[in-house]
Scaffold this motif. Structure first.
Motif, mmCIF file in Angstrom:
data_model
loop_
_atom_site.group_PDB
_atom_site.id
_atom_site.type_symbol
_atom_site.label_atom_id
_atom_site.label_comp_id
_atom_site.label_asym_id
_atom_site.label_seq_id
_atom_site.Cartn_x
_atom_site.Cartn_y
_atom_site.Cartn_z
ATOM 1 N N ASP A 81 97.368 111.916 3.438
ATOM 2 C CA ASP A 81 96.812 112.927 2.536
ATOM 3 C C ASP A 81 96.540 114.248 3.260
ATOM 4 O O ASP A 81 95.515 114.904 3.030
ATOM 5 N N LEU A 82 97.461 114.654 4.095
ATOM 6 C CA LEU A 82 97.271 115.837 4.925
ATOM 7 C C LEU A 82 97.428 117.138 4.149
ATOM 8 O O LEU A 82 97.010 118.200 4.621
ATOM 9 N N GLY A 83 98.007 117.083 2.958
ATOM 10 C CA GLY A 83 98.218 118.286 2.169
ATOM 11 C C GLY A 83 97.041 118.655 1.283
ATOM 12 O O GLY A 83 97.039 119.715 0.648
ATOM 13 N N TYR A 84 96.022 117.793 1.235
ATOM 14 C CA TYR A 84 94.870 118.044 0.368
ATOM 15 C C TYR A 84 93.920 119.059 1.000
ATOM 16 O O TYR A 84 93.650 119.013 2.208
ATOM 17 N N ASP A 85 93.391 119.952 0.179
ATOM 18 C CA ASP A 85 92.420 120.953 0.649
ATOM 19 C C ASP A 85 91.046 120.290 0.765
ATOM 20 O O ASP A 85 90.237 120.356 -0.159
ATOM 21 N N LEU A 86 90.805 119.640 1.887
ATOM 22 C CA LEU A 86 89.568 118.881 2.077
ATOM 23 C C LEU A 86 88.335 119.785 2.082
ATOM 24 O O LEU A 86 87.239 119.351 1.729
ATOM 25 N N GLU A 87 88.530 121.034 2.462
ATOM 26 C CA GLU A 87 87.402 121.964 2.507
ATOM 27 C C GLU A 87 86.777 122.158 1.136
ATOM 28 O O GLU A 87 85.552 122.333 1.024
ATOM 29 N N ALA A 93 80.546 118.596 -1.742
ATOM 30 C CA ALA A 93 79.723 117.524 -1.180
ATOM 31 C C ALA A 93 78.452 118.045 -0.510
ATOM 32 O O ALA A 93 77.412 117.378 -0.546
ATOM 33 N N CYS A 94 78.530 119.213 0.080
ATOM 34 C CA CYS A 94 77.357 119.761 0.766
ATOM 35 C C CYS A 94 76.228 120.080 -0.203
ATOM 36 O O CYS A 94 75.070 120.181 0.203
ATOM 37 N N GLY A 95 76.553 120.210 -1.488
ATOM 38 C CA GLY A 95 75.523 120.437 -2.493
ATOM 39 C C GLY A 95 75.078 119.162 -3.178
ATOM 40 O O GLY A 95 74.302 119.206 -4.136
ATOM 41 N N ASP A 96 75.571 118.019 -2.695
ATOM 42 C CA ASP A 96 75.242 116.716 -3.282
ATOM 43 C C ASP A 96 74.402 115.929 -2.280
ATOM 44 O O ASP A 96 74.820 115.695 -1.155
ATOM 45 N N ARG A 98 73.711 112.893 -2.016
ATOM 46 C CA ARG A 98 74.251 111.606 -1.580
ATOM 47 C C ARG A 98 75.392 111.774 -0.583
ATOM 48 O O ARG A 98 75.576 110.949 0.309
ATOM 49 N N LEU A 99 76.179 112.819 -0.760
ATOM 50 C CA LEU A 99 77.407 112.974 0.022
ATOM 51 C C LEU A 99 77.259 113.866 1.249
ATOM 52 O O LEU A 99 78.032 113.737 2.205
ATOM 53 N N GLY A 100 76.297 114.762 1.226
ATOM 54 C CA GLY A 100 76.179 115.758 2.283
ATOM 55 C C GLY A 100 76.107 115.178 3.687
ATOM 56 O O GLY A 100 76.779 115.653 4.613
ATOM 57 N N ARG A 101 75.326 114.131 3.849
ATOM 58 C CA ARG A 101 75.161 113.531 5.185
ATOM 59 C C ARG A 101 76.453 112.919 5.685
ATOM 60 O O ARG A 101 76.792 113.023 6.864
ATOM 61 N N MET A 102 77.222 112.292 4.785
ATOM 62 C CA MET A 102 78.447 111.619 5.208
ATOM 63 C C MET A 102 79.551 112.607 5.556
ATOM 64 O O MET A 102 80.403 112.323 6.396
ATOM 65 N N VAL A 103 79.542 113.776 4.933
ATOM 66 C CA VAL A 103 80.527 114.802 5.263
ATOM 67 C C VAL A 103 80.370 115.227 6.715
ATOM 68 O O VAL A 103 81.349 115.428 7.439
ATOM 69 N N GLU A 104 79.140 115.360 7.137
ATOM 70 C CA GLU A 104 78.878 115.742 8.529
ATOM 71 C C GLU A 104 79.223 114.597 9.483
ATOM 72 O O GLU A 104 79.824 114.802 10.540
ATOM 73 N N LYS A 105 78.870 113.389 9.098
ATOM 74 C CA LYS A 105 79.074 112.231 9.967
ATOM 75 C C LYS A 105 80.549 111.861 10.097
ATOM 76 O O LYS A 105 81.007 111.441 11.162
ATOM 77 N N ARG A 106 81.329 111.990 9.025
ATOM 78 C CA ARG A 106 82.737 111.576 9.006
ATOM 79 C C ARG A 106 83.664 112.781 8.826
ATOM 80 O O ARG A 106 84.664 112.699 8.140
ATOM 81 N N HIS A 107 83.324 113.868 9.462
ATOM 82 C CA HIS A 107 84.076 115.109 9.284
ATOM 83 C C HIS A 107 85.555 114.913 9.631
ATOM 84 O O HIS A 107 85.904 114.411 10.689
ATOM 85 N N GLY A 108 86.418 115.316 8.701
ATOM 86 C CA GLY A 108 87.858 115.190 8.913
ATOM 87 C C GLY A 108 88.451 113.872 8.459
ATOM 88 O O GLY A 108 89.648 113.620 8.656
ATOM 89 N N TYR A 109 87.637 113.036 7.833
ATOM 90 C CA TYR A 109 88.113 111.730 7.349
ATOM 91 C C TYR A 109 88.884 111.934 6.046
ATOM 92 O O TYR A 109 88.391 112.548 5.111
ATOM 93 N N ARG A 110 90.104 111.432 5.999
ATOM 94 C CA ARG A 110 90.956 111.563 4.826
ATOM 95 C C ARG A 110 91.408 110.190 4.317
ATOM 96 O O ARG A 110 91.433 109.214 5.063
ATOM 97 N N MET A 111 91.783 110.181 3.055
ATOM 98 C CA MET A 111 92.262 108.963 2.418
ATOM 99 C C MET A 111 93.556 108.473 3.063
ATOM 100 O O MET A 111 94.526 109.217 3.157
ATOM 101 N N VAL A 112 93.559 107.234 3.533
ATOM 102 C CA VAL A 112 94.796 106.585 3.977
ATOM 103 C C VAL A 112 95.383 105.900 2.747
ATOM 104 O O VAL A 112 94.799 104.967 2.201
ATOM 105 N N GLY A 113 96.496 106.414 2.288
ATOM 106 C CA GLY A 113 97.048 105.942 1.030
ATOM 107 C C GLY A 113 98.041 104.801 1.166
ATOM 108 O O GLY A 113 98.243 104.241 2.248
ATOM 109 N N LYS A 114 98.631 104.458 0.047
ATOM 110 C CA LYS A 114 99.716 103.482 -0.013
ATOM 111 C C LYS A 114 100.879 104.189 -0.711
ATOM 112 O O LYS A 114 100.886 104.301 -1.936
ATOM 113 N N VAL A 115 101.812 104.680 0.065
ATOM 114 C CA VAL A 115 102.909 105.465 -0.484
ATOM 115 C C VAL A 115 103.779 104.623 -1.414
ATOM 116 O O VAL A 115 104.238 105.092 -2.448
#
Length: 290
Positions: A81-87, A93-96, A98-115
Motif C-alpha cells: 500500500d505504498l501509493g496511499y497518502d498516509l499523511e 488520527a491526530c484529532g482522534d 483513540r488513534l492519536g497515540r498509535m499514530v506516534e507509536k507505529r509511525h509509517g505502518y501500512r496495510m500489508v495487503g493480499k494482492v
C-alpha cells in the motif's frame, strides 16, 4: 535492484514487525528481509525485500522467469500500500483520542495487503470463528496440497494456487485437513465464483460504491460482512471498510475506552461510523492497541 518510495511516511521495520507476527506460508521473513514468490502471468519470480532509504523499500529480484520490472514494482506498491497518502490519515488520527497515540507509536505502518483475491477469500473463510494461528495452519495445508512452488538455493517458496484448483479439491480431502464441513462448502462455492469471474478481482473493482459491493459480495454463501470487509480492506482497498463484528475491534475499543465489559454493537458502530473514509486504517491502528 529497485527502490520504491512510499507516498508519505513508511517504515519497513513496521512491515517486518507485522509479518513476523504472522505465520503466512506465502512469504518468509529472515535476517530482516522478506522473501516472496509470485507468479506474473505464469512467470515465476522470487523477490527479496529490505529497508531502503527514508520512506522506501528495496526490492531485489533473486529469480525471474520473464516478468517485467514494471509488473514487479506495481505488485509491491499494491501489496504494501505504498501509493496511499498516509499523511491524510495521520491528520485525521491526530484529532482522534483513540488513534492519536498509535499514530506516534507505529509511525509509517501500512496495510500489508493480499494482492491475489483467491488468497484473500480463502483467508477470509478460513479465519471465521477460529484462532488466527489455526487459520494459518489450515491455509498452509491447502496451499501445500496444491503444490505450486519455486525452488531457489535449496529452499522451497510456496505459490498461491488458482481458484479453480482449490475449488476442485475433493470435500473429503478438505475435511481431512480439519476444515469444517460448512467451510469446505463455502470455499468450493466462492472459489468457483472467483474462477467464473463473478467474484474475480476485475469484477469487484467495477464497483465504486462501498454499500453496493458489500451487498453484492454478501449475497454469496459463505461471505458475511466480516469476510467481505476483510477482502475490501486488504485486496480492493476500500478505505472506508471496517470488518463488522471483528473481535479485535471490539477488544481494542474496550481497552482504549477503559470499559469493564465488551461494548455493544451500537457503541461500536457509533465509534467506527466516525472514521468514515479512514475506516480501513483506523481499524489497522486500533488492532495495534492490542
Amino acid at each position: 535492484m529497485m527502490e520504491i518510495k512510499a507516498r508519505g511516511p513508511y517504515s519497513f521495520e513496521e512491515t517486518l514487525r507485522y509479518m513476523k507476527r504472522q505465520d503466512d506460508c506465502l512469504y518468509t521473513v529472515k535476517n530482516d528481509a522478506v522473501y516472496k514468490a509470485e507468479s506474473f502471468g505464469g512467470h515465476k519470480v522470487l523477490m527479496k525485500l529490505t529497508a531502503g532509504a527514508e520512506d522506501s523499500v528495496q526490492i531485489e529480484v533473486l529469480f525471474n522467469e520473464g516478468a517485467s520490472s514494471e509488473d514487479i514494482r506495481d505488485y509491491c506498491i499494491e501489496w504494501l500500500d505504498l501509493g496511499y497518502d498516509l499523511e491524510s490519515f495521520y491528520e485525521f488520527a491526530c484529532g482522534d483520542q483513540r488513534l492519536g497515540r498509535m499514530v506516534e507509536k507505529r509511525h509509517g505502518y501500512r496495510m500489508v495487503g493480499k494482492v491475489d483475491i483467491t488468497d484473500a477469500f480463502l483467508w477470509a473463510i478460513l479465519g471465521q470463528q477460529i484462532t488466527m494461528s489455526f487459520a494459518y495452519v489450515l491455509k498452509r495445508r491447502v496451499v501445500e496440497y496444491c503444490g505450486h512452488h519455486l525452488e531457489y538455493e535449496g529452499e522451497r517458496f510456496l505459490l498461491m494456487p488458482p481458484a479453480a484448483e482449490i475449488a476442485a479439491i475433493h470435500s473429503d480431502v478438505l475435511r481431512e485437513m480439519q476444515i469444517s464441513r460448512r467451510k469446505t462448502e463455502y470455499i468450493q462455492d466462492v472459489m468457483k465464483g472467483v474462477d467464473a469471474g463473478e467474484l474475480s478481482k476485475a469484477r469487484l473493482e467495477t464497483f465504486e460504491d462501498y454499500g453496493e459491493v458489500l451487498k453484492y459480495m454478501t449475497s454469496y454463501r459463505g461471505i458475511g460482512p466480516w469476510s467481505a470487509n476483510t477482502v475490501l480492506m486488504r485486496t480492493l482497498k476500500f478505505r472506508n471498510a471496517v470488518p463488522v463484528g471483528d473481535a479485535g475491534i471490539k477488544n481494542a475499543i474496550r481497552l482504549v475506552d477503559g470499559m469493564d465489559a465488551a461494548p455493544s454493537r451500537a457503541y461500536i458502530d457509533q465509534v467506527t461510523d466516525q472514521w468514515g473514509e479512514f475506516g480501513m486504517y483506523a481499524t489497522l491502528y486500533m488492532w495495534e492497541t492490542l
